[in-house]
Design an enzyme around this catalytic site. Structure first.
Site, mmCIF file in Angstrom:
data_model
loop_
_atom_site.group_PDB
_atom_site.id
_atom_site.type_symbol
_atom_site.label_atom_id
_atom_site.label_comp_id
_atom_site.label_asym_id
_atom_site.label_seq_id
_atom_site.Cartn_x
_atom_site.Cartn_y
_atom_site.Cartn_z
ATOM 1 N N ASP A 107 4.614 -0.373 0.995
ATOM 2 C CA ASP A 107 5.886 0.312 0.793
ATOM 3 C C ASP A 107 6.008 1.420 1.849
ATOM 4 O O ASP A 107 5.260 2.413 1.796
ATOM 5 C CB ASP A 107 5.891 0.900 -0.630
ATOM 6 C CG ASP A 107 7.192 1.617 -0.953
ATOM 7 O OD1 ASP A 107 7.981 1.896 -0.019
ATOM 8 O OD2 ASP A 107 7.413 1.896 -2.146
ATOM 9 N N HIS A 108 6.915 1.269 2.788
ATOM 10 C CA HIS A 108 6.952 2.201 3.912
ATOM 11 C C HIS A 108 7.498 3.572 3.534
ATOM 12 O O HIS A 108 7.470 4.517 4.308
ATOM 13 C CB HIS A 108 7.756 1.612 5.076
ATOM 14 C CG HIS A 108 7.317 2.102 6.419
ATOM 15 N ND1 HIS A 108 7.236 3.437 6.731
ATOM 16 C CD2 HIS A 108 6.894 1.448 7.522
ATOM 17 C CE1 HIS A 108 6.811 3.573 7.975
ATOM 18 N NE2 HIS A 108 6.583 2.382 8.481
ATOM 19 N N ARG A 109 7.970 3.676 2.308
ATOM 20 C CA ARG A 109 8.461 4.987 1.908
ATOM 21 C C ARG A 109 7.298 5.969 1.790
ATOM 22 O O ARG A 109 7.451 7.162 2.020
ATOM 23 C CB ARG A 109 9.206 4.902 0.576
ATOM 24 C CG ARG A 109 10.544 4.153 0.693
ATOM 25 C CD ARG A 109 11.163 3.953 -0.661
ATOM 26 N NE ARG A 109 10.344 3.113 -1.501
ATOM 27 C CZ ARG A 109 10.595 2.875 -2.794
ATOM 28 N NH1 ARG A 109 11.631 3.443 -3.375
ATOM 29 N NH2 ARG A 109 9.811 2.095 -3.474
#
Lengths: 558, 470
Positions: free
Chosen positions: B442-444
């Protein structure tokens, strides 16, 4: 030593390759892989012995008298007391003993000192087997792991292995030569032949006289007709021991000692092996139970398949880009069965006596299928069935028991006789061994042979067995596979035969063979002490497990 | 030997029905190895069980060295049937009954406790079928005397697809041997070991192309044929195994589990994911695995452990984004491992995988898998994962990528470890076993450099795995 060239030879000669019909109908001639172990076979193959048996004693006295010539008046003086034709293991053993007895001795050799055993047999094959044993062990990951050892990729250098074998042969050959010269035995170079009584020619035209003569010319590999040996792709043990190449797939014709040992070598070096055996089962010379176990241990888990009950009627070496072609026919019906195409073939169908050009006709001796006929004291018998005075034949040339150590024992027996002491060798106490991994060894009768004898002579036999799995030392080595088997008379405690398959079986057999040679009984042997933990306890347990029904004597000294 | 003509006598005289041939061996008690299977009815009594004999007083179990007879063979009194290895010796065991060897219940190489049934003996040919069904019944029942099947070895996901390990050569590969001596394919030329292997692997040599000298079939040809036929079978196995219960052309509603999977997968689309891959050399891990496998350690546990240790050093990769506004740093490292089960997928969780020792971890894993198969997993046992592992290596998959399960930060897809020719640092060419892993995150919360560092750490741990066992 001794195994490689020794045993199966005779069997092949019994097989229809040779003049099978010449053999009297022995009850089971095929059941025997090395002739002479069974007395009946000996007698059958030398029927003349019985004819002259009446005169035996007289001749015996005569020999004794002649050999003590110093106090009598010999007809003439001889160049030597004893001349031995052939410097193999038999001739060497005889020469050494003759020196010990004070005889002036010469040995004639037309080839190399050491004969088959040292140069083309037992000795170099043991070098190859030493390599195969280690290779097998190192490649057996499971075995290594069980011992906690990690080995990565075992490999070998063929030429270096071959060199090890040839170096060993030359080392032993030098030892033998040195021992002869050091003791003052004259080594006469050239082919020897008999000119007449007590007269021998060697080389081109050197003639010497000797009071007694021993023929010890040995044997050569036997190649059945139809088989073309080119020394490269179709070979005998002579070539194979040089290990000039390790074929991917090799057929071994004959599953006796020689074939079995070579299968051990070749499979360890990465070859796949196909056995071709004329009889209905592999390793027919062994005690059936041992044979069965050998099949399970030495054949089935390895890259080996086999054709039994077939003859290789024709073998053509590889040429013009074609592989070795082997035609198989049914051993009984002689019908064409199959054609094999293989990289190489080893002919291990036995050995034939090397007795041509010996000048036997000069003293009226006729060979039987090449073998020189002798009596139980190795005295040569002529065409009329009479003993030839002062002439003896030992080893493979007489075919009694084609083992190197048997030849040597026969030679010693002859020297005993010519130096004034009667001696008869008990061939039943001569051990034999096959140096596979694990090894197989035996002495005396197999169980069927013992049963037959027991039936004839009306006594009972018993069998005791122990397993290597119950032996501490074997388990420590992680080599629990194996069986020892004792065949004995429960009424007297006499040992009839001992058969061993297992770790170092060839070294273990001597306790049994010595006991047999000395006539020891099981009830006494039971009290002998064995160091613990050793493999010898396999035999200890074997003796202790035997049930002998005689009153046990007290141990002599404990 | 007493002849047992009357069934009624049998119960009393059972003990001597089979004996080993080698009665001379010391310390050996006469074993009892047959017994009628049922004394309820006269007819059934004709099917006898062959038991593992006691060949020595210390013997508790025996290994079947080889079956001398095959199923369906007629047995005559006194014939050897089976070779049994005890703690002391190998012995032939012979029958004292005439009859047929109906069913072999413990195969060659198998071990059975003394007194347990190893085969069934039918008195007449007609009863073979009856005995066979009985054998099946026995081996499927939990009280089966046969040894339990070997534990699933390296599979990280218990394989629900019945992939046959040995299948006859697929017809596609049937090409006559090109050996010149094969008489136009009439005769098969195969080396001794090739023949042996073919028998073992159940490969029909007539369908194998020889690549050895002169076109002969050698061992590797047989192995290749066996592998290709397994692959072919695996392919064809799918529709076959799916066939029962599936009516083609019909519409089947999701099960509850499948519904949940579907929802999760759609939900995952709302997460901005990206992927980073890495190639890891596994020679050292394989060696370690070999060494501790006998202690019950599984490859899944090893991978989970290695991952957990790497996560401990990179807590951000073990974090997640629950609300789109913050990092949630998880307090414990719980490795979820995807397991395919009948009709779906579940992710049993190895709690605190960084702290629990490898042996306990392996035991936990076995329990979880058993529960998963029995569909008895409790919610906390499959829903508390903080990082997920998915392994398709056992199918030969070398790389793939996984969809991120909602609520977690990352999932790692593990491919098969395969021998690979590599150039080493000193300029040589060598052979190493390598596997590819591919992390979806999850690149968040997890950025590219985070994953890269995590993977570097993981590779170090796997390539020098001494810390895994501590």
């Amino acid at each position: 030593m001794h195994s490689l060239i020794s045993a199966s030879p005779i069997s092949s000669l019994f097989e229809p390759y040779a003049s099978h019909t010449a053999l009297p109908s022995s009850p089971a001639p095929f059941s025997l892989r090395f002739c002479g172990l069974r007395r009946e076979v000996l007698q059958l193959s030398q029927p003349k012995y019985r004819v002259v048996s009446g005169s035996l004693k007289k001749t015996g006295n005569y020999v004794t008298a002649a050999s003590s010539g110093s106090n009598g008046s010999p007809l003439k003086s001889f160049d030597y007391d004893l001349v031995i034709i052939g410097a193999g293991v038999g001739g060497h053993g005889a020469a050494l003993h003759a020196v010990e007895k004070g005889l002036k001795t010469a040995i004639i050799e037309g080839d190399v000192i050491g004969g088959t055993c040292v140069n083309r047999g037992c000795v170099p094959s043991k070098a190859l087997l030493a390599v195969s044993g280690r290779m097998r062990e190192l490649q057996d990951e499971h075995h290594m792991k069980a011992l906690g050892i990690q080995v990565s990729g075992a490999g070998y250098n063929r030429q270096a292995v071959a060199d090890h074998a040839s170096n060993l042969a030359s080392k032993i050959r030098n030892n033998l030569t040195n021992s002869l010269t050091a003791l003052g035995v004259d080594i006469l170079t050239g082919f020897g032949s008999i000119l007449g009584p007590q007269k021998v020619k060697y080389g081109k035209d050197n003639v010497i006289t000797a009071k007694d003569i021993i023929i010890a010319t040995g044997s050569v590999p036997f190649v059945p007709k139809g088989i073309e040996v080119d020394g490269k792709t179709v070979v005998t043990s002579d070539h194979a021991l040089k290990l000039e190449f390790v074929p991917e797939w090799i057929a071994i014709v004959g599953s006796g000692y020689i074939g079995l040992e070579f299968s051990d070598v070749y499979t360890a070096l990465g070859s796949e092996v196909t056995f071709i055996e004329a009889l209905d089962q592999l390793m027919p010379g062994f005690d059936p139970e041992i044979g069965k176990l050998a099949q399970r241990v030495l054949i089935n888990p390895r890259k080996i398949d086999y054709h039994t009950g077939v003859f290789a009627s024709k073998i053509t070496p590889a040429k013009n880009g074609k592989p070795v072609i082997i035609e198989l026919i049914d051993a009984k019906t002689k019908e064409q069965k199959e054609t094999l195409e293989i990289d190489a073939a080893l002919i291990a169908t036995g050995r034939a006596p090397f007795t041509k050009g010996l000048g036997l006709e000069n003293i009226n001796v006729e060979t039987q299928r090449g073998f020189v006929p002798v009596d139980e004291r190795m005295r040569v018998i002529d065409a009329k069935g009479n003993l030839v005075p002062h002439l003896y034949c030992i080893g493979d040339a007489n075919g009694k028991l084609m083992l190197a150590h048997a030849a040597s024992a026969q030679g010693i027996s002859v020297v005993e006789q010519v130096s004034g002491k009667d001696h008869v060798l008990n061939h039943l106490s001569v051990p034999a061994a096959c140096f596979t991994h694990p090894e197989i060894s035996m002495v005396g009768l197999t169980e069927p042979q013992a049963k037959e004898k027991a039936k004839k002579e009306k006594f009972k036999i018993s069998v005791a067995k122990t397993s290597f799995k119950a032996n501490t030392k074997a388990l420590a080595e992680n080599e629990g596979e194996g069986l020892a088997k004792l065949i004995y008379r429960p009424d007297t405690g006499e040992i009839l035969g001992v058969h061993i398959l297992g770790l170092h079986a060839a070294d273990l057999i001597h306790e049994a063979s010595n006991a047999m040679a000395l006539g020891m009984r099981i009830q006494d042997l039971k009290f002998a002490v064995h160091a613990h933990p050793t493999l010898s306890e396999v035999l200890d347990e074997l003796f202790k497990s035997a049930q002998v029904n005689v009153e046990e004597r007290k141990p002599v000294a404990v | 030997m007493v002849s047992l003509s009357k069934q009624s006598m049998m119960a009393q005289l059972l003990n001597s029905s089979f004996t080993p041939t080698t009665r001379g061996l010391r310390r050996q008690s006469i074993p009892s190895i047959t017994q009628t299977t049922s004394r309820k009815s006269q007819i059934q009594a004709k099917i006898r069980e062959i038991f593992m004999p006691a060949l020595s007083s210390t013997m508790t179990e025996g290994k079947i060295v080889s079956w001398v007879k095959s199923e369906g063979d007629k047995l005559a009194k006194g014939e050897s049937v089976v070779v049994v290895e005890s703690d002391k010796a190998d012995m032939d065991v012979e029958t004292f009954y005439d009859g047929y060897l109906a069913a072999i219940m413990v195969e060659e190489g198998g071990v059975a406790a003394v007194g347990s049934a190893i085969a069934l003996l039918a008195e007449t040919e007609d009863e073979i079928a009856q005995a066979l069904s009985k054998a099946k019944e026995q081996s499927s029942s939990s009280s089966s005397p046969a040894p339990p099947p070997p534990p699933p070895a390296e599979t990280t996901i218990p394989d629900p697809v019945p992939v046959a390990t040995v299948v006859k050569a697929a017809p596609v590969t049937v090409v006559a041997s090109t050996h010149p001596a094969s008489d136009g394919g009439k005769r098969i030329v195969a080396s001794p070991y090739a023949k042996k292997l073919a028998k073992e692997l159940n490969v029909d040599l007539s369908g194998v192309v020889g690549t050895g000298p002169m076109g002969r079939i050698v061992a590797k040809d047989v192995e290749a044929a066996a592998v290709s036929s397994v692959a072919a079978a695996a392919e064809s196995a799918k529709p076959i195994s799916a066939a029962p219960g599936v009516e083609l052309g019909s519409v089947v509603p999701f099960t509850t589990m499948q519904g949940a999977v579907s929802r999760n997968m759609v939900e995952s689309l709302g997460v901005p994911t990206f992927r980073v891959g890495y190639t890891i050399t596994t020679d050292a891990l394989d060696a370690l695995y070999k060494k501790i496998k006998p202690k019950g350690v599984t490859m899944t546990a090893l991978l989970a452990k290695a991952t957990a240790l790497a996560l401990a050093k990179h807590p951000v990769v073990n974090s997640s984004c629950r609300d789109g506004k913050s990092f949630t740093y998880n307090s414990s490292i719980n490795i979820a491992v995807a397991v395919a089960i009948d009709g779906g997928l579940i992710t049993p969780v190895l709690q605190n995988a960084d702290k629990v020792d490898i042996y306990s971890l392996s035991r936990n894993w076995k329990e979880l898998v058993e529960k998963a198969r029995a569909k008895q997993l409790q919610p906390q046992e499959y829903s508390t994962g903080t990082f997920t592992l998915s392994n398709l290596g056992m199918f030969g998959v070398d790389r793939f990528d996984a969809i991120l399960p909602p609520g977690t930060g990352a999932i790692m897809a593990v491919g098969a470890s395969q021998p690979t020719v590599v150039a080493t640092k000193d300029g040589r060419i060598g052979m190493k076993s390598q596997m590819q892993v591919n992390v979806t995150a999850d690149h968040r919360v997890i950025y590219g450099a985070d994953l890269a560092q995590f993977l570097q750490t993981l590779a170090k741990i796997i390539e020098d795995p001494k810390d895994l066992t501590f």
